[in-house]
Design a protein around this motif. Structure first.
Motif: not given
Length: 92
Positions: A3-4, A6-7, A14, A19, A21
């Protein structure tokens, strides 16, 4: 962590598990398996829970109503309650 990037691209910081998720994906996974008829005991194994009772308490709201399944089970077994036919055949 996947995810990092995208964050970072969204100019967000992040913070691990802050979050929601992780929890959201676990609930999605559990709901899909329960909807497909996977037992709570199997789901507990898949989620790494030692106690299926814990899994049931956490995910019980995801279980679909069993009223229709119960009605169908009774309908499917209705032949068990039929009266003997008039052809003279009887159980020994």
């Amino acid at each position: 962590m996947v995810w990092r990037p995208a964050f970072s691209k969204a100019d967000l910081v992040y913070v691990n598990r802050a979050d929601g998720m992780h929890t959201g994906l676990r609930h999605l996974y559990a709901s899909k398996l329960l909807a497909r008829g996977v037992s709570v005991k199997e789901l507990a194994d898949y989620l790494g829970h030692e106690d299926p009772g814990f899994t049931l308490r956490v995910y019980t709201h995801l279980l679909s109503s069993s009223h229709e399944r119960a009605r169908q089970a009774v309908d499917d077994s209705a032949h068990l309650w039929e009266l003997p036919s008039e052809d003279g055949l009887e159980a020994a």
